[in-house]
Scaffold this motif. Structure first.
Motif, PDB file in Angstrom:
ATOM      1  N   ILE A  92       0.704  -1.038   0.004  1.00  0.00           N
ATOM      2  CA  ILE A  92       0.075  -0.024   0.100  1.00  0.00           C
ATOM      3  C   ILE A  92       0.849   1.255   0.040  1.00  0.00           C
ATOM      4  CG2 ILE A  92      -1.582   1.374   1.322  1.00  0.00           C
ATOM      5  CD1 ILE A  92      -2.760  -1.494   2.536  1.00  0.00           C
ATOM      6  N   VAL A  93       0.627   1.985  -1.096  1.00  0.00           N
ATOM      7  CA  VAL A  93       1.286   3.479  -1.094  1.00  0.00           C
ATOM      8  C   VAL A  93       0.464   4.398  -0.171  1.00  0.00           C
ATOM      9  CG1 VAL A  93       2.354   5.061  -2.552  1.00  0.00           C
ATOM     10  CG2 VAL A  93       2.365   2.748  -3.180  1.00  0.00           C
ATOM     11  N   ALA A  94       1.107   4.764   0.775  1.00  0.00           N
ATOM     12  CA  ALA A  94       0.256   5.730   1.718  1.00  0.00           C
ATOM     13  C   ALA A  94       0.982   7.135   2.003  1.00  0.00           C
ATOM     14  CB  ALA A  94      -0.271   5.265   3.059  1.00  0.00           C
ATOM     15  N   ALA A  95       0.281   8.091   2.174  1.00  0.00           N
ATOM     16  CA  ALA A  95       0.936   9.415   2.590  1.00  0.00           C
ATOM     17  C   ALA A  95       0.959   9.748   4.113  1.00  0.00           C
ATOM     18  CB  ALA A  95       0.711  10.343   1.437  1.00  0.00           C
ATOM     19  N   VAL A 131      -6.179  10.262  14.948  1.00  0.00           N
ATOM     20  CA  VAL A 131      -5.408  11.363  14.077  1.00  0.00           C
ATOM     21  C   VAL A 131      -4.661  11.038  13.204  1.00  0.00           C
ATOM     22  CG1 VAL A 131      -3.362  12.692  15.009  1.00  0.00           C
ATOM     23  CG2 VAL A 131      -5.228  12.013  16.802  1.00  0.00           C
ATOM     24  N   THR A 132      -4.593  11.838  12.121  1.00  0.00           N
ATOM     25  CA  THR A 132      -3.726  11.837  10.989  1.00  0.00           C
ATOM     26  C   THR A 132      -2.434  12.341  11.067  1.00  0.00           C
ATOM     27  OG1 THR A 132      -6.042  11.557   9.904  1.00  0.00           O
ATOM     28  CG2 THR A 132      -3.814  12.177   8.430  1.00  0.00           C
ATOM     29  N   ARG A 133      -1.512  11.507  10.600  1.00  0.00           N
ATOM     30  CA  ARG A 133      -0.144  11.904  10.595  1.00  0.00           C
ATOM     31  C   ARG A 133       0.693  11.710   9.490  1.00  0.00           C
ATOM     32  NH1 ARG A 133       3.247  10.714  15.996  1.00  0.00           N
ATOM     33  NH2 ARG A 133       4.775  11.434  14.521  1.00  0.00           N
ATOM     34  N   ALA A 134       1.071  12.699   8.778  1.00  0.00           N
ATOM     35  CA  ALA A 134       1.918  12.448   7.476  1.00  0.00           C
ATOM     36  C   ALA A 134       3.097  11.526   7.795  1.00  0.00           C
ATOM     37  CB  ALA A 134       2.396  13.698   7.073  1.00  0.00           C
ATOM     38  N   LEU A 135       3.490  10.673   6.735  1.00  0.00           N
ATOM     39  CA  LEU A 135       4.685   9.528   6.930  1.00  0.00           C
ATOM     40  C   LEU A 135       6.019  10.468   6.806  1.00  0.00           C
ATOM     41  CD1 LEU A 135       3.378   6.411   4.960  1.00  0.00           C
ATOM     42  CD2 LEU A 135       3.061   7.107   7.288  1.00  0.00           C
ATOM     43  N   GLU A 136       6.007  11.484   5.907  1.00  0.00           N
ATOM     44  CA  GLU A 136       6.985  12.280   5.748  1.00  0.00           C
ATOM     45  C   GLU A 136       7.339  13.360   6.973  1.00  0.00           C
ATOM     46  OE1 GLU A 136       9.091  15.109   2.481  1.00  0.00           O
ATOM     47  OE2 GLU A 136       7.826  13.353   1.681  1.00  0.00           O
ATOM     48  N   LEU A 137       8.404  13.316   7.466  1.00  0.00           N
ATOM     49  CA  LEU A 137       8.641  14.124   8.914  1.00  0.00           C
ATOM     50  C   LEU A 137       9.035  15.412   8.321  1.00  0.00           C
ATOM     51  CD1 LEU A 137      10.771  11.813  10.884  1.00  0.00           C
ATOM     52  CD2 LEU A 137       8.304  12.327  11.231  1.00  0.00           C
ATOM     53  N   PRO A 138       8.770  16.568   8.915  1.00  0.00           N
ATOM     54  CA  PRO A 138       9.133  17.896   8.463  1.00  0.00           C
ATOM     55  C   PRO A 138      10.620  18.159   8.226  1.00  0.00           C
ATOM     56  CG  PRO A 138       7.742  18.003  10.683  1.00  0.00           C
ATOM     57  CD  PRO A 138       8.018  16.627  10.213  1.00  0.00           C
ATOM     58  N   LYS A 139      11.068  19.074   7.446  1.00  0.00           N
ATOM     59  CA  LYS A 139      12.352  19.148   7.282  1.00  0.00           C
ATOM     60  C   LYS A 139      13.124  20.282   7.647  1.00  0.00           C
ATOM     61  CE  LYS A 139      12.308  15.795   3.403  1.00  0.00           C
ATOM     62  NZ  LYS A 139      12.074  14.598   4.188  1.00  0.00           N
ATOM     63  N   GLU A 140      12.402  21.522   7.783  1.00  0.00           N
ATOM     64  CA  GLU A 140      12.998  22.572   8.520  1.00  0.00           C
ATOM     65  C   GLU A 140      12.748  22.783   9.776  1.00  0.00           C
ATOM     66  OE1 GLU A 140      14.460  24.635   6.145  1.00  0.00           O
ATOM     67  OE2 GLU A 140      14.053  23.383   4.736  1.00  0.00           O
ATOM     68  N   THR A 141      13.741  21.955  10.357  1.00  0.00           N
ATOM     69  CA  THR A 141      13.452  22.034  11.839  1.00  0.00           C
ATOM     70  C   THR A 141      14.769  22.117  12.674  1.00  0.00           C
ATOM     71  OG1 THR A 141      14.109  19.533  11.814  1.00  0.00           O
ATOM     72  CG2 THR A 141      11.947  19.961  11.584  1.00  0.00           C
ATOM     73  N   ILE A 155      -3.133   2.198   7.778  1.00  0.00           N
ATOM     74  CA  ILE A 155      -2.948   3.087   6.372  1.00  0.00           C
ATOM     75  C   ILE A 155      -3.684   2.683   5.180  1.00  0.00           C
ATOM     76  CG2 ILE A 155      -0.429   3.215   7.023  1.00  0.00           C
ATOM     77  CD1 ILE A 155       0.193   0.873   5.168  1.00  0.00           C
ATOM     78  N   ASN A 156      -3.871   3.433   4.060  1.00  0.00           N
ATOM     79  CA  ASN A 156      -4.616   3.153   3.102  1.00  0.00           C
ATOM     80  C   ASN A 156      -4.211   3.833   1.917  1.00  0.00           C
ATOM     81  OD1 ASN A 156      -6.853   5.338   2.366  1.00  0.00           O
ATOM     82  ND2 ASN A 156      -6.722   5.223   4.694  1.00  0.00           N
ATOM     83  N   ASP A 157      -4.685   3.350   0.650  1.00  0.00           N
ATOM     84  CA  ASP A 157      -4.293   4.167  -0.479  1.00  0.00           C
ATOM     85  C   ASP A 157      -5.730   4.419  -1.350  1.00  0.00           C
ATOM     86  OD1 ASP A 157      -5.308   1.862  -1.659  1.00  0.00           O
ATOM     87  OD2 ASP A 157      -3.499   1.013  -2.467  1.00  0.00           O
ATOM     88  N   GLY A 193       5.421   1.134  -1.642  1.00  0.00           N
ATOM     89  CA  GLY A 193       4.648   0.675  -0.218  1.00  0.00           C
ATOM     90  C   GLY A 193       4.948   1.077   0.963  1.00  0.00           C
ATOM     91  N   THR A 194       4.197   0.648   1.888  1.00  0.00           N
ATOM     92  CA  THR A 194       4.176   1.162   3.629  1.00  0.00           C
ATOM     93  C   THR A 194       4.552   0.057   4.141  1.00  0.00           C
ATOM     94  OG1 THR A 194       2.962   3.137   2.615  1.00  0.00           O
ATOM     95  CG2 THR A 194       3.264   2.962   4.933  1.00  0.00           C
ATOM     96  N   THR A 195       5.396   0.376   5.196  1.00  0.00           N
ATOM     97  CA  THR A 195       5.698  -0.563   6.439  1.00  0.00           C
ATOM     98  C   THR A 195       5.094   0.157   7.785  1.00  0.00           C
ATOM     99  OG1 THR A 195       7.572  -1.399   5.418  1.00  0.00           O
ATOM    100  CG2 THR A 195       7.310  -1.643   7.887  1.00  0.00           C
ATOM    101  N   LEU A 196       4.263  -0.595   8.505  1.00  0.00           N
ATOM    102  CA  LEU A 196       3.944  -0.362  10.000  1.00  0.00           C
ATOM    103  C   LEU A 196       4.661  -0.995  10.844  1.00  0.00           C
ATOM    104  CD1 LEU A 196       0.145  -0.278   9.623  1.00  0.00           C
ATOM    105  CD2 LEU A 196       1.602   1.762   9.831  1.00  0.00           C
ATOM    106  N   ALA A 197       5.301  -0.360  11.726  1.00  0.00           N
ATOM    107  CA  ALA A 197       6.053  -1.084  12.750  1.00  0.00           C
ATOM    108  C   ALA A 197       5.530  -1.063  14.054  1.00  0.00           C
ATOM    109  CB  ALA A 197       7.585  -0.642  12.779  1.00  0.00           C
ATOM    110  N   LEU A 198       5.275  -1.903  15.018  1.00  0.00           N
ATOM    111  CA  LEU A 198       4.689  -1.955  16.319  1.00  0.00           C
ATOM    112  C   LEU A 198       5.902  -1.984  17.226  1.00  0.00           C
ATOM    113  CD1 LEU A 198       2.208  -2.046  18.082  1.00  0.00           C
ATOM    114  CD2 LEU A 198       2.082  -4.463  17.584  1.00  0.00           C
ATOM    115  N   THR A 199       5.823  -1.145  18.277  1.00  0.00           N
ATOM    116  CA  THR A 199       6.894  -1.012  19.214  1.00  0.00           C
ATOM    117  C   THR A 199       6.341  -1.946  20.272  1.00  0.00           C
ATOM    118  OG1 THR A 199       7.414   1.469  18.845  1.00  0.00           O
ATOM    119  CG2 THR A 199       8.407   0.276  21.034  1.00  0.00           C
ATOM    120  N   LEU A 200       7.266  -2.963  20.350  1.00  0.00           N
ATOM    121  CA  LEU A 200       6.947  -4.114  21.560  1.00  0.00           C
ATOM    122  C   LEU A 200       7.405  -3.882  22.874  1.00  0.00           C
ATOM    123  CD1 LEU A 200       7.575  -7.297  19.544  1.00  0.00           C
ATOM    124  CD2 LEU A 200       5.598  -6.169  19.577  1.00  0.00           C
ATOM    125  N   LEU A 201       8.620  -3.339  22.971  1.00  0.00           N
ATOM    126  CA  LEU A 201       9.375  -2.728  24.226  1.00  0.00           C
ATOM    127  C   LEU A 201       9.878  -1.484  24.152  1.00  0.00           C
ATOM    128  CD1 LEU A 201      10.915  -5.865  25.600  1.00  0.00           C
ATOM    129  CD2 LEU A 201       8.791  -4.833  26.373  1.00  0.00           C
TER     130      LEU A 201
END
Length: 170
Positions: free
Chosen positions: A7-10, A21-31, A50-52, A84-92
């Motif tokens: 899935i190609v998600a933004a 809450v909706t969060r963009a996958l791309e992080l801000p650049k001017e930081t 995520i969805n396309d 495509g897009t990867t979802l990662a789940l923090t286990l610890l």
């Protein structure tokens, strides 16, 4: 735990305390002027999705409140030219210090500089999570996500009278 999808998600949608809450996958650049640099991890109460606009993928977890969603760095054979897009789940989330002033993601301390040797989470752990492939967006997985997080529980009881009339009984 990572779940790579074609899935190609933004953006990712995650359920939090009072909203999804909706969060963009791309992080801000001017930081450069920011005290704290943006991080790809995000909070979730029960699911992230995520969805396309056609296909969707929802990751649901019991008691695991952090995820990361990112665009796959390389195209896959299954998705053709798209990455495509990867979802990662923090286990610890283990740490050795409550706060440190030498972290690359922020300048200065975020609290007292206390060593926390007990926060290493050493030992055996059990995690409960589910994946829900679906059409469209997260709305199409909401009932299944909530059913997984808070399943129906039955409790055996003896026969007795209660405050409800018989037409309200099971």
């Amino acid at each position: 735990m990572e779940f790579s999808t074609p899935i190609v998600a933004a953006y990712a949608n995650s359920e939090q305390a009072f909203d999804v809450v909706t969060r963009a996958l791309e992080l801000p650049k001017e930081t450069a002027e920011w005290i704290e640099q943006p991080r790809p991890e995000g909070p979730m109460q029960s699911f992230v999705s995520i969805n396309d606009n056609h296909s969707g993928f929802t990751l649901v977890a019991r008691g695991l409140p952090e995820y990361e969603a990112y665009i796959n760095p390389f195209p896959s054979r299954e998705s053709g030219n798209s990455r495509g897009t990867t979802l990662a789940l923090t286990l610890l989330r283990c740490t050795g210090w409550l706060s440190r002033n030498d972290l690359t993601m922020r300048s200065g301390h975020a609290g007292p500089a206390l060593e926390t040797p007990g926060a290493q989470e050493i030992g055996r752990h059990t995690f409960e999570y589910a994946v829900i492939p679906h059409r469209g967006d997260w709305h199409n997985a909401l009932a299944q996500a909530h059913a997984f997080v808070a399943p129906l529980r039955a409790v055996a009881s003896d026969s007795h009278f209660g405050p409800l009339p018989s037409n309200a009984s099971l």
